[in-house]
Design an enzyme around this catalytic site. Structure first.
Site, PDB file in Angstrom:
ATOM      1  N   ALA A  85      -4.926   8.084  13.928  1.00 50.63           N
ATOM      2  CA  ALA A  85      -5.670   6.812  13.949  1.00 50.63           C
ATOM      3  C   ALA A  85      -5.328   5.997  12.718  1.00 50.63           C
ATOM      4  CB  ALA A  85      -7.169   7.096  13.986  1.00 50.63           C
ATOM      5  N   SER A  88      -1.629  -0.107  12.108  1.00 53.18           N
ATOM      6  CA  SER A  88      -0.231   0.284  11.911  1.00 53.18           C
ATOM      7  C   SER A  88       0.765  -0.868  11.755  1.00 53.18           C
ATOM      8  CB  SER A  88       0.222   1.144  13.094  1.00 53.18           C
ATOM      9  OG  SER A  88       0.279   0.348  14.273  1.00 53.18           O
ATOM     10  N   THR A 127       3.861   7.718   7.007  1.00 57.22           N
ATOM     11  CA  THR A 127       5.033   6.887   7.238  1.00 57.22           C
ATOM     12  C   THR A 127       6.011   6.965   6.072  1.00 57.22           C
ATOM     13  OG1 THR A 127       5.711   4.571   7.425  1.00 57.22           O
ATOM     14  CG2 THR A 127       3.631   4.966   6.329  1.00 57.22           C
ATOM     15  N   ASP A 128       7.275   6.695   6.364  1.00 56.97           N
ATOM     16  CA  ASP A 128       8.273   6.643   5.285  1.00 56.97           C
ATOM     17  C   ASP A 128       8.044   5.445   4.367  1.00 56.97           C
ATOM     18  OD1 ASP A 128       9.062   4.652   7.088  1.00 56.97           O
ATOM     19  OD2 ASP A 128      11.115   5.387   7.335  1.00 56.97           O
ATOM     20  N   GLU A 129       7.227   4.488   4.830  1.00 59.72           N
ATOM     21  CA  GLU A 129       7.031   3.271   4.025  1.00 59.72           C
ATOM     22  C   GLU A 129       6.308   3.539   2.713  1.00 59.72           C
ATOM     23  OE1 GLU A 129       5.708  -0.248   5.960  1.00 59.72           O
ATOM     24  OE2 GLU A 129       6.702   0.253   7.832  1.00 59.72           O
ATOM     25  N   TYR A 154      -0.083  -2.670   4.215  1.00 57.48           N
ATOM     26  CA  TYR A 154      -0.132  -1.517   5.131  1.00 57.48           C
ATOM     27  C   TYR A 154       0.306  -0.235   4.424  1.00 57.48           C
ATOM     28  CZ  TYR A 154       1.889   1.771   8.511  1.00 57.48           C
ATOM     29  OH  TYR A 154       2.246   2.915   9.190  1.00 57.48           O
ATOM     30  N   LYS A 158      -1.565   3.481   3.531  1.00 59.57           N
ATOM     31  CA  LYS A 158      -1.081   4.782   4.005  1.00 59.57           C
ATOM     32  C   LYS A 158      -0.819   5.702   2.800  1.00 59.57           C
ATOM     33  CE  LYS A 158      -0.334   5.983   7.647  1.00 59.57           C
ATOM     34  NZ  LYS A 158      -1.204   6.592   8.695  1.00 59.57           N
ATOM     35  N   PHE A 194       8.777  -4.604  16.898  1.00 64.67           N
ATOM     36  CA  PHE A 194      10.104  -5.214  17.042  1.00 64.67           C
ATOM     37  C   PHE A 194      10.781  -4.959  18.389  1.00 64.67           C
ATOM     38  CE2 PHE A 194      14.790  -4.879  15.980  1.00 64.67           C
ATOM     39  CZ  PHE A 194      15.012  -6.245  15.972  1.00 64.67           C
ATOM     40  N   LEU A 210      14.269 -12.941  15.442  1.00 65.48           N
ATOM     41  CA  LEU A 210      14.744 -12.066  14.366  1.00 65.48           C
ATOM     42  C   LEU A 210      14.252 -12.603  13.025  1.00 65.48           C
ATOM     43  CD1 LEU A 210      16.681  -9.604  14.006  1.00 65.48           C
ATOM     44  CD2 LEU A 210      18.481 -11.274  13.542  1.00 65.48           C
ATOM     45  N   GLY A 279       7.705 -10.150   1.450  1.00 65.22           N
ATOM     46  CA  GLY A 279       7.849  -8.816   0.846  1.00 65.22           C
ATOM     47  C   GLY A 279       8.618  -7.828   1.715  1.00 65.22           C
TER      48      GLY A 279
HETATM   49  P1  NAD Z   1      -0.889   2.147  17.048  1.00 64.79           P
HETATM   50  O1  NAD Z   1      -1.349   0.935  16.326  1.00 64.79           O
HETATM   51  O2  NAD Z   1      -0.075   2.000  18.286  1.00 64.79           O
HETATM   52  O3  NAD Z   1      -2.156   3.055  17.439  1.00 64.79           O
HETATM   53  C1  NAD Z   1      -3.221   3.293  16.579  1.00 64.79           C
HETATM   54  C2  NAD Z   1      -4.356   3.930  17.388  1.00 64.79           C
HETATM   55  O4  NAD Z   1      -5.432   4.228  16.493  1.00 64.79           O
HETATM   56  C3  NAD Z   1      -4.926   3.032  18.487  1.00 64.79           C
HETATM   57  O5  NAD Z   1      -5.148   3.775  19.659  1.00 64.79           O
HETATM   58  C4  NAD Z   1      -6.251   2.539  17.896  1.00 64.79           C
HETATM   59  O6  NAD Z   1      -7.200   2.227  18.876  1.00 64.79           O
HETATM   60  C5  NAD Z   1      -6.647   3.736  17.063  1.00 64.79           C
HETATM   61  N1  NAD Z   1      -7.544   3.378  15.963  1.00 64.79           N
HETATM   62  C6  NAD Z   1      -7.378   2.375  15.063  1.00 64.79           C
HETATM   63  N2  NAD Z   1      -8.400   2.344  14.204  1.00 64.79           N
HETATM   64  C7  NAD Z   1      -9.237   3.369  14.557  1.00 64.79           C
HETATM   65  C8  NAD Z   1     -10.443   3.865  14.028  1.00 64.79           C
HETATM   66  N3  NAD Z   1     -11.039   3.297  12.954  1.00 64.79           N
HETATM   67  N4  NAD Z   1     -11.015   4.934  14.621  1.00 64.79           N
HETATM   68  C9  NAD Z   1     -10.433   5.510  15.702  1.00 64.79           C
HETATM   69  N5  NAD Z   1      -9.283   5.071  16.248  1.00 64.79           N
HETATM   70  C10 NAD Z   1      -8.693   4.019  15.678  1.00 64.79           C
HETATM   71  O7  NAD Z   1      -0.140   3.002  15.960  1.00 64.79           O
HETATM   72  P2  NAD Z   1       1.157   3.930  16.093  1.00 64.79           P
HETATM   73  O8  NAD Z   1       2.363   3.100  15.941  1.00 64.79           O
HETATM   74  O9  NAD Z   1       0.995   4.813  17.240  1.00 64.79           O
HETATM   75  O10 NAD Z   1       0.997   4.776  14.742  1.00 64.79           O
HETATM   76  C11 NAD Z   1       0.205   5.960  14.724  1.00 64.79           C
HETATM   77  C12 NAD Z   1       0.290   6.589  13.351  1.00 64.79           C
HETATM   78  O11 NAD Z   1       1.653   6.877  13.049  1.00 64.79           O
HETATM   79  C13 NAD Z   1      -0.196   5.689  12.218  1.00 64.79           C
HETATM   80  O12 NAD Z   1      -0.867   6.502  11.289  1.00 64.79           O
HETATM   81  C14 NAD Z   1       1.068   5.125  11.611  1.00 64.79           C
HETATM   82  O13 NAD Z   1       0.873   4.846  10.251  1.00 64.79           O
HETATM   83  C15 NAD Z   1       2.021   6.294  11.798  1.00 64.79           C
HETATM   84  N6  NAD Z   1       3.453   5.964  11.890  1.00 64.79           N
HETATM   85  C16 NAD Z   1       3.886   5.026  12.782  1.00 64.79           C
HETATM   86  C17 NAD Z   1       5.268   4.812  12.921  1.00 64.79           C
HETATM   87  C18 NAD Z   1       5.808   3.813  13.927  1.00 64.79           C
HETATM   88  O14 NAD Z   1       7.026   3.613  13.985  1.00 64.79           O
HETATM   89  N7  NAD Z   1       4.989   3.177  14.750  1.00 64.79           N
HETATM   90  C19 NAD Z   1       6.167   5.536  12.138  1.00 64.79           C
HETATM   91  C20 NAD Z   1       5.676   6.472  11.219  1.00 64.79           C
HETATM   92  C21 NAD Z   1       4.317   6.685  11.122  1.00 64.79           C
HETATM   93  O1  DAU Z   2       8.897   3.037   9.014  1.00 65.19           O
HETATM   94  C1  DAU Z   2       7.777   3.408   9.743  1.00 65.19           C
HETATM   95  C2  DAU Z   2       6.971   2.183  10.108  1.00 65.19           C
HETATM   96  O2  DAU Z   2       7.677   1.528  11.159  1.00 65.19           O
HETATM   97  C3  DAU Z   2       5.551   2.521  10.542  1.00 65.19           C
HETATM   98  O3  DAU Z   2       4.854   3.049   9.448  1.00 65.19           O
HETATM   99  C4  DAU Z   2       4.818   1.268  11.059  1.00 65.19           C
HETATM  100  O4  DAU Z   2       3.556   1.634  11.572  1.00 65.19           O
HETATM  101  C5  DAU Z   2       5.651   0.652  12.156  1.00 65.19           C
HETATM  102  O5  DAU Z   2       5.044  -0.548  12.607  1.00 65.19           O
HETATM  103  C6  DAU Z   2       7.070   0.365  11.654  1.00 65.19           C
HETATM  104  O6  DAU Z   2       7.042  -0.659  10.623  1.00 65.19           O
HETATM  105  P1  DAU Z   2       8.123  -1.852  10.581  1.00 65.19           P
HETATM  106  O7  DAU Z   2       7.507  -2.965   9.837  1.00 65.19           O
HETATM  107  O8  DAU Z   2       9.441  -1.359  10.177  1.00 65.19           O
HETATM  108  O9  DAU Z   2       8.191  -2.177  12.188  1.00 65.19           O
HETATM  109  P2  DAU Z   2       8.232  -3.536  13.019  1.00 65.19           P
HETATM  110  O10 DAU Z   2       8.436  -3.138  14.442  1.00 65.19           O
HETATM  111  O11 DAU Z   2       7.124  -4.444  12.707  1.00 65.19           O
HETATM  112  O12 DAU Z   2       9.577  -4.227  12.497  1.00 65.19           O
HETATM  113  C7  DAU Z   2      10.826  -3.541  12.497  1.00 65.19           C
HETATM  114  C8  DAU Z   2      11.842  -4.459  11.817  1.00 65.19           C
HETATM  115  O13 DAU Z   2      12.073  -5.603  12.654  1.00 65.19           O
HETATM  116  C9  DAU Z   2      11.367  -5.017  10.496  1.00 65.19           C
HETATM  117  O14 DAU Z   2      12.461  -5.105   9.603  1.00 65.19           O
HETATM  118  C10 DAU Z   2      10.857  -6.423  10.835  1.00 65.19           C
HETATM  119  C11 DAU Z   2      11.751  -6.822  11.982  1.00 65.19           C
HETATM  120  N1  DAU Z   2      11.167  -7.726  13.005  1.00 65.19           N
HETATM  121  C12 DAU Z   2       9.958  -7.405  13.528  1.00 65.19           C
HETATM  122  C13 DAU Z   2       9.406  -8.176  14.526  1.00 65.19           C
HETATM  123  C14 DAU Z   2       8.045  -7.843  15.115  1.00 65.19           C
HETATM  124  C15 DAU Z   2      11.905  -8.803  13.484  1.00 65.19           C
HETATM  125  O15 DAU Z   2      13.028  -9.093  13.026  1.00 65.19           O
HETATM  126  N2  DAU Z   2      11.359  -9.553  14.478  1.00 65.19           N
HETATM  127  C16 DAU Z   2      10.151  -9.299  15.025  1.00 65.19           C
HETATM  128  O16 DAU Z   2       9.715 -10.025  15.938  1.00 65.19           O
END
Ligand code: NAD
Ligand code: DAU
Length: 338
Positions: A85, A88, A127-129, A154, A158, A194, A210, A279
């Site tokens: 949860a 994100s 996350t790697d961030e 964000y 984390k 993205f 982009l 940023g």
């Molecule tokens: P997401 O935004 O798709 O899903 C988040 C979920 O958490 C949703 O179902 C939302 O309803 C629930 N949620 C939010 N706030 C809540 C709360 N207060 N109580 C209970 N539920 C709540 O996120 P995601 O992309 O699936 O990411 C999941 C986890 O993985 C996060 O911790 C994120 O930091 C981590 N992560 C994401 C990525 C990525 O590429 N998306 C990569 C590495 C790590």
């Molecule tokens: O690295 C792990 C992270 O990856 C997770 O912790 C985050 O929850 C997840 O959202 C993701 O973060 P990013 O910021 O890297 O993902 P996003 O999909 O928002 O964007 C990916 C790249 O694409 C980033 O460099 C921004 C760029 N971007 C994004 C959007 C939405 C675009 O160029 N155009 C777009 O419309």
């Protein structure tokens, strides 16, 4: 290496993108495990993501991880908590960091306290961030020893949550692990992100967007490989340890976008450059040697083009899943000049 066999796990955020993929993964691969999904169904959570899974295997509880009274009703009886949860999305955090502080920091704290009270194994999804970003030409990747250096609202929340998990292990002996994964792709990802944003833009006849020059690099991993890594760490990981998850999938954004356009039969230059993210982290890259050598995990989705093709097919076949929210997401981006 530990040898832990959970039978009844609580998955928070199990209706989001990665959490729901993990729930599917466990249902399909570990038939003796029962899952409770606790999810607040924010804009990012969707019950449809876990619809159709057997009721005797998956129970859904609606609620917030900050709600202490609810946690006291739901948590006892589970042998592990896997905390997905979170808020994100970076662009949302830039616009309003407030919910990120609540869910990512306070929510993790509340769960840790509850886990501690009932001595429950705790795996935290991060996350790697948290490591900040790398120069494009830096020969190094992130490892478990890289100092924390988060650069966005964000990633700083984390990072804070990771620090709480580490402290609860050291101070209270809670059986914790943390995994820091790179960018996931695959089914059920919200259209604000993205890859799904660009696929669904093309399906809607909107030109892909982009940020900046598109030279920022992300290290892509299929979400199913992430799920298998989390299961591996949950069951074999050493308590108190951090494991980085990545599959050597570095690509810059313009390359990924052109690949999507090509696979969807479009001109690879048919996109718009829009305002860059403030940023904007330049590059993430994961060295997953520890996870591979100590716990024996390997990714199986190593063909990015094939994974992208399957993801495009999924969004093409599930328009009823994303269409209801697409206009509002694009409206919001348009207001931000993106
Ligand atoms: P997401 O935004 O798709 O899903 C988040 C979920 O958490 C949703 O179902 C939302 O309803 C629930 N949620 C939010 N706030 C809540 C709360 N207060 N109580 C209970 N539920 C709540 O996120 P995601 O992309 O699936 O990411 C999941 C986890 O993985 C996060 O911790 C994120 O930091 C981590 N992560 C994401 C990525 C990525 O590429 N998306 C990569 C590495 C790590
Ligand atoms: O690295 C792990 C992270 O990856 C997770 O912790 C985050 O929850 C997840 O959202 C993701 O973060 P990013 O910021 O890297 O993902 P996003 O999909 O928002 O964007 C990916 C790249 O694409 C980033 O460099 C921004 C760029 N971007 C994004 C959007 C939405 C675009 O160029 N155009 C777009 O419309």
């Amino acid at each position: 290496m530990t040898d832990f066999h959970p039978k009844n796990i609580l998955v928070t955020g199990g209706c989001g993108f990665i959490g729901s993929n993990f729930v599917h993964y466990v249902v399909n691969n570990h038939p003796d495990v029962h899952i409770t999904v606790l999810d607040a169904l924010t804009y990012a959570g969707n019950l449809a993501n876990i619809a159709g899974l057997p009721k005797d295997r998956v129970e859904f509880v609606y609620g917030n991880i900050c709600d202490v009274d609810l946690l006291e009703q739901v948590v006892p009886g589970h042998d592990a908590i896997v905390n997905y949860a979170a808020e994100s999305h970076n662009d949302n955090a830039i616009a309003d960091p407030n919910p990120f502080l609540h869910t990512n920091v306070e929510g993790t704290y509340r769960l840790l306290q509850e886990a501690r009270k009932h001595d429950i194994r705790f795996h935290h999804i991060s996350t790697d961030e948290v490591y900040g970003d790398l120069a494009l030409d830096d020969p190094h990747k992130f490892t478990e020893h890289t100092p924390y250096n988060p650069s966005s609202p964000y990633s700083s929340t984390k990072a804070a949550s990771d620090m709480l998990v580490r402290a609860w292990h050291r101070t209270y002996g809670l059986r914790t692990t943390i995994s820091n994964c790179s960018n996931n792709y695959g089914p059920y990802q919200h259209v604000e992100k993205f890859i799904p944003r660009q696929i669904t833009n093309i399906l809607e006849g909107i030109r892909p967007k982009l940020y900046g020059a598109g030279l920022n690099v992300r290290d892509w991993i299929h979400t199913e490989d992430h799920s298998r890594a989390v299961w591996t760490i949950l069951t074999k990981g050493e308590y108190g340890q951090t494991y980085l998850i990545g599959a050597n999938g570095e690509k810059n954004n313009i390359t990924v976008l052109r690949e999507i356009l090509k696979l969807m039969g479009k001109d690879p230059d048919d996109f718009e450059h829009v305002k860059d993210r403030p940023g904007h982290d330049r590059r993430y890259a994961i060295d997953a040697t520890k996870l591979r050598t100590q716990l024996g995990w390997e990714p199986i989705h190593n063909d990015f083009e094939e994974g992208l093709k399957q993801t495009i097919d999924w969004y093409t076949q599930h328009q009823d899943w994303w269409k209801p929210v697409k206009d509002a997401v694009e409206q919001r981006y348009a207001e931000q000049g993106q």
